[in-house]
Design a protein around this motif. Structure first.
Motif, mmCIF file in Angstrom:
data_model
loop_
_atom_site.group_PDB
_atom_site.id
_atom_site.type_symbol
_atom_site.label_atom_id
_atom_site.label_comp_id
_atom_site.label_asym_id
_atom_site.label_seq_id
_atom_site.Cartn_x
_atom_site.Cartn_y
_atom_site.Cartn_z
ATOM 1 N N VAL A 1 14.278 -9.958 -5.121
ATOM 2 C CA VAL A 1 13.421 -10.423 -6.207
ATOM 3 C C VAL A 1 12.217 -9.475 -6.377
ATOM 4 O O VAL A 1 11.884 -9.047 -7.473
ATOM 5 N N ARG A 2 11.614 -9.129 -5.261
ATOM 6 C CA ARG A 2 10.378 -8.358 -5.345
ATOM 7 C C ARG A 2 10.612 -6.908 -5.740
ATOM 8 O O ARG A 2 9.778 -6.296 -6.405
ATOM 9 N N LEU A 3 11.732 -6.353 -5.305
ATOM 10 C CA LEU A 3 11.984 -4.940 -5.589
ATOM 11 C C LEU A 3 12.585 -4.726 -6.972
ATOM 12 O O LEU A 3 12.675 -3.601 -7.439
ATOM 13 N N SER A 4 13.001 -5.795 -7.639
ATOM 14 C CA SER A 4 13.678 -5.597 -8.925
ATOM 15 C C SER A 4 12.840 -6.093 -10.084
ATOM 16 O O SER A 4 13.359 -6.420 -11.133
ATOM 17 N N LYS A 5 11.527 -6.153 -9.899
ATOM 18 C CA LYS A 5 10.673 -6.620 -10.999
ATOM 19 C C LYS A 5 10.681 -5.616 -12.133
ATOM 20 O O LYS A 5 10.830 -4.451 -11.928
ATOM 21 N N PHE B 1 0.806 -1.210 0.000
ATOM 22 C CA PHE B 1 0.000 0.000 0.000
ATOM 23 C C PHE B 1 0.840 1.261 0.000
ATOM 24 O O PHE B 1 0.824 2.019 -0.949
ATOM 25 N N GLN B 2 1.591 1.474 1.066
ATOM 26 C CA GLN B 2 2.453 2.658 1.028
ATOM 27 C C GLN B 2 3.664 2.406 0.149
ATOM 28 O O GLN B 2 4.255 3.317 -0.388
ATOM 29 N N ARG B 3 4.054 1.163 0.021
ATOM 30 C CA ARG B 3 5.159 0.789 -0.866
ATOM 31 C C ARG B 3 6.459 1.490 -0.506
ATOM 32 O O ARG B 3 7.227 1.878 -1.386
ATOM 33 N N ILE B 4 6.710 1.638 0.786
ATOM 34 C CA ILE B 4 7.898 2.412 1.150
ATOM 35 C C ILE B 4 9.201 1.718 0.755
ATOM 36 O O ILE B 4 10.195 2.382 0.524
ATOM 37 N N TYR B 5 9.190 0.400 0.637
ATOM 38 C CA TYR B 5 10.434 -0.259 0.209
ATOM 39 C C TYR B 5 10.776 0.100 -1.234
ATOM 40 O O TYR B 5 11.946 0.144 -1.602
ATOM 41 N N PHE B 6 9.737 0.344 -2.037
ATOM 42 C CA PHE B 6 10.018 0.727 -3.422
ATOM 43 C C PHE B 6 10.644 2.122 -3.459
ATOM 44 O O PHE B 6 11.498 2.395 -4.297
ATOM 45 N N ALA B 7 10.200 2.996 -2.550
ATOM 46 C CA ALA B 7 10.828 4.314 -2.464
ATOM 47 C C ALA B 7 12.298 4.151 -2.077
ATOM 48 O O ALA B 7 13.182 4.776 -2.655
ATOM 49 N N MET B 8 12.563 3.288 -1.110
ATOM 50 C CA MET B 8 13.942 3.075 -0.672
ATOM 51 C C MET B 8 14.793 2.489 -1.792
ATOM 52 O O MET B 8 15.964 2.815 -1.941
ATOM 53 N N SER B 9 14.182 1.604 -2.594
ATOM 54 C CA SER B 9 14.975 0.888 -3.593
ATOM 55 C C SER B 9 15.407 1.789 -4.744
ATOM 56 O O SER B 9 16.276 1.413 -5.521
ATOM 57 N N ALA B 10 14.808 2.980 -4.849
ATOM 58 C CA ALA B 10 15.238 3.912 -5.893
ATOM 59 C C ALA B 10 16.437 4.736 -5.434
ATOM 60 O O ALA B 10 16.980 5.525 -6.191
ATOM 61 N N THR B 11 16.849 4.580 -4.196
ATOM 62 C CA THR B 11 18.012 5.294 -3.660
ATOM 63 C C THR B 11 19.227 4.352 -3.746
ATOM 64 O O THR B 11 19.083 3.211 -4.164
ATOM 65 N N GLN C 1 19.186 -5.868 -0.145
ATOM 66 C CA GLN C 1 19.680 -6.564 1.038
ATOM 67 C C GLN C 1 19.802 -5.615 2.227
ATOM 68 O O GLN C 1 19.508 -5.995 3.353
ATOM 69 N N GLN C 2 20.228 -4.390 1.954
ATOM 70 C CA GLN C 2 20.308 -3.414 3.043
ATOM 71 C C GLN C 2 18.922 -3.086 3.571
ATOM 72 O O GLN C 2 18.727 -2.946 4.784
#
Ligand SMILES: Nc1ncnc2c1ncn2[C@@H]1O[C@H](COP(=O)(O)OP(=O)(O)O)[C@@H](O)[C@H]1O
Ligand SMILES: [Mg+2]
Lengths: 331, 282
Positions: B278-282, B105-115, B120-121
């Motif tokens: 896997v999930r963040l790099s689709k 919903f908030q998808r905050i990990y996707f926001a993090m993954s663009a940094t 893994q971090q």
């Protein structure tokens, strides 16, 4: 990337050697045969494009064209399934973190932390880039002014309007002074006024020399913001050029639109076909591609045809898309 | 607006702020809820200790129970409750917040993954935070137990790291699941009902597992909570050399408990990192 060439500085340095000269002229983004597969489905099919420093570059295409998939590969989050991609001269498969540290990303779907305040959202994002707290305070102030959110700094994000959230996402993407700003459908879902505010902000960035790469399925957005764009459909690039070039190359200068009534359009098309370079039959109207629209309208009337309504307009990117794919951009 | 510009480009680190910056994020979020959650976390142990440790304990102690345990029921129960609480807190943090707040919903990990942060971090930051929450709860619980007079040795302080390890031995593998499921169809509720609850009841929390039939003891072996409970009792009561044998754990068993919990935790951490990638790099 050689160690004598620190990240992001190549254009600031006086070129001292032929090698450096060549390097500064190198595109910021270069894709050759770039592909993306999801299982057996190919979302991006061997596309070629390049983006130069300071340019505003767009991907124009309907939903499902593969725009976001391409952007995520350029953003070094999604690995390419094939082809060659270089962003800032680096290979995303090898130097993802370094590339991402120099990009700003506005994703198609906002992913702000709704429970934090506007200020906190910018702050934590800056921390992810390793920017020290002291430097973040003035930067956040600058970005809040830029995004016209200074008076909302201490408010939670949740109740903000869609346009405000979008502006905050853009502000957030600028926290690291990115060399390239990637914007995936920056104004989709916003009302016209909010879109204009956003365009104005993006204009400013463009004039400050930020390299913009954006996707959109709005032809007016592409015309407003892009120096150069590619038209994408079904994972392929079907045309490339400046908005004006694309229109000159693929369609005529003007379009005469005639509405005869739903059942009649098809039959009337044959009667006016010789007046235009090309005729498109849509569900609700005929599009006549012509050099001089008013003259053609007169000719139509002289043949005793009485459309329910008619208008003459300049040809647009929408017409280019229709010409190239046989479909319209927005469904 | 004048084109004011505060340069930050030269301050950006090519590998970002690392797990520390993620931790900073969690702290900001936690500050919001600190008062509410600290109250809730104090309330539960007080109630448990009052009703079980003191109430049930007075019966146990008055009958032959106290004698056969060789120590007060409260001091027997407390290490297990500390481990169980840390576990429940950690499991709570490794379910809904990861799937809903992080991915859906908030998808905050996707926001993090663009940094510059890597998947893994991000996973590491999430798990480190869960461990911190578990340790915090264990500490609070221990403090309450001490107030009730249930702490009999300084070794009880070791309950905090032990409870944290035990909690992560379950929470990290659950995080693998949370990072993998696309749609929540009651899986989390099932985890609480059919995993956490039975574990709480059958891991020697209220009575030594030796009171269980053979199959019950075998099941306890599979429960991270039982291993953590054994270790926590050893830390709190082992030095007292109780005649009942409670808290006595041989070196081999000690290493066995630690190895079991560590193996589950390490596997969970590695696999969570993989699922995030896997999930963040689709
Ligand atoms: N993670 C994914 N898994 C499977 N298919 C996907 C995934 N992401 C996108 N697609 C598919 O790839 C195609 C292109 O999608 P996308 O790049 O999002 O297009 P656009 O941004 O132009 O709308 C679509 O058909 C979409 O359904
Ligand atoms: Mg898209």
């Amino acid at each position: 990337m050689t160690s004598s060439d620190p990240p992001g500085r190549s254009s600031d340095l006086a070129p001292r050697s032929a090698d450096r000269l060549r390097r500064t002229a190198d595109p910021l983004i270069e894709a050759v045969g770039l592909s993306k597969r999801f299982g057996g489905f190919q979302a991006v099919r061997a596309v070629d494009f390049s983006v130069a420093r300071g340019e505003s570059f767009g991907f124009l295409g309907p939903n499902g064209a593969g725009k976001s998939s391409t952007m995520r590969m350029v953003g070094a989050v999604s690995p390419a399934s094939g082809g060659r991609l270089r962003v800032l001269g680096l290979d995303p498969a090898v130097e993802g973190p370094t590339i991402r540290s120099r990009l700003g990303v506005v994703p198609q779907q906002d992913n702000l932390d709704l429970e934090l305040t506007v200020w906190e959202n910018l702050y934590i994002y800056g921390r992810y880039f390793g920017i020290p707290k002291r430097a973040l305070r003035p930067k956040i102030e600058e970005l809040l002014d830029f995004a016209q959110l200074a008076d909302r700094a201490r408010d939670k994000v949740e109740p903000l309007s869609g346009g405000m959230k979008r502006r905050l996402t853009i502000a957030r993407s600028l926290i690291n002074d990115p060399e390239i700003l990637l914007l995936d459908e920056p104004t989709t879902g916003l009302d016209p006024q909010a879109r204009h505010v956003l365009w104005d902000r993006l204009y400013r960035l463009k004039h400050q020399g930020v390299t913009l790469v954006l996707t959109t399925h709005y032809m007016d957005e592409a015309e407003q913001l892009c120096d150069r764009l590619v038209v994408m459909d079904h994972g392929e690039i079907v045309a490339e050029g400046s908005p004006a070039q694309l229109i000159t190359e693929h369609v005529s200068r003007e379009v005469a639109e005639l509405r005869f009534g739903i059942d009649e359009n098809e039959a009337r098309a044959a009667q006016v076909a010789d007046l235009a370079e090309r005729v498109e039959v849509l569900a609700d109207r005929l599009l006549l591609y012509v050099a001089d629209g008013e003259a053609v309208l007169r000719a139509v009337h002289e043949r005793g045809l009485q459309p329910v309504s008619s208008l003459v307009r300049r040809a647009s990117l929408e017409d280019v898309f229709l010409r190239l794919t046989g479909r319209s951009l927005v469904d | 607006m004048a084109g004011r510009h505060t340069p930050t480009r030269h301050l950006v680190r090519a590998h970002g702020g690392g797990v520390a910056s993620l931790f900073g994020y969690s702290l900001i979020t936690a500050r919001r809820y600190f008062k509410v959650s600290a109250m809730a976390q104090l309330g539960a142990p007080v109630l448990y200790l009052l009703s079980l440790g003191i109430g049930l304990g007075s019966i146990v102690n008055a009958r032959s129970g106290g004698q056969s345990l060789g120590t007060s029921y409260l001091s027997f129960l407390a290490p297990a409750l500390i481990a169980a609480t840390a576990l429940q807190v950690a499991v709570g943090e490794s379910t809904y917040p990861i799937l809903f707040g992080g991915f859906k919903f908030q998808r905050i990990y996707f926001a993090m993954s663009a940094t510059p942060l890597t998947a893994q971090q991000i996973a590491g930051g999430v798990l480190a935070w869960i461990a911190t929450r578990a340790a915090f709860s264990a500490t609070l619980y221990l403090a309450v137990v001490a107030c009730f007079g249930g702490v009999r040795s300084v070794g009880a302080l070791l309950c905090v790291p032990i409870a944290t390890l035990g909690a992560m031995a379950l929470a990290a593998p659950i995080a693998v699941y949370s990072a993998t499921v696309e749609t929540e169809r009651g899986g989390f509720a099932a985890i609480f009902r059919f995993l956490v609850m039975p574990m709480f009841l059958f891991s020697g929390t209220f009575y030594p597992v030796s009171s269980l039939p053979g199959w019950g003891q075998a099941l306890a072996w599979l429960s991270p909570l039982w291993h953590a409970t054994e270790l926590a009792r050893w830390a709190s009561l082992g030095s007292l050399q109780l005649r009942s044998g409670i808290g006595q754990v041989g070196t081999a068993a000690l290493l066995g408990h630690l190895a079991f919990l560590t193996a589950l935790t390490v596997a969970g951490v590695l696999l969570t990192g993989w699922r995030f990638r896997v999930r963040l790099s689709k």
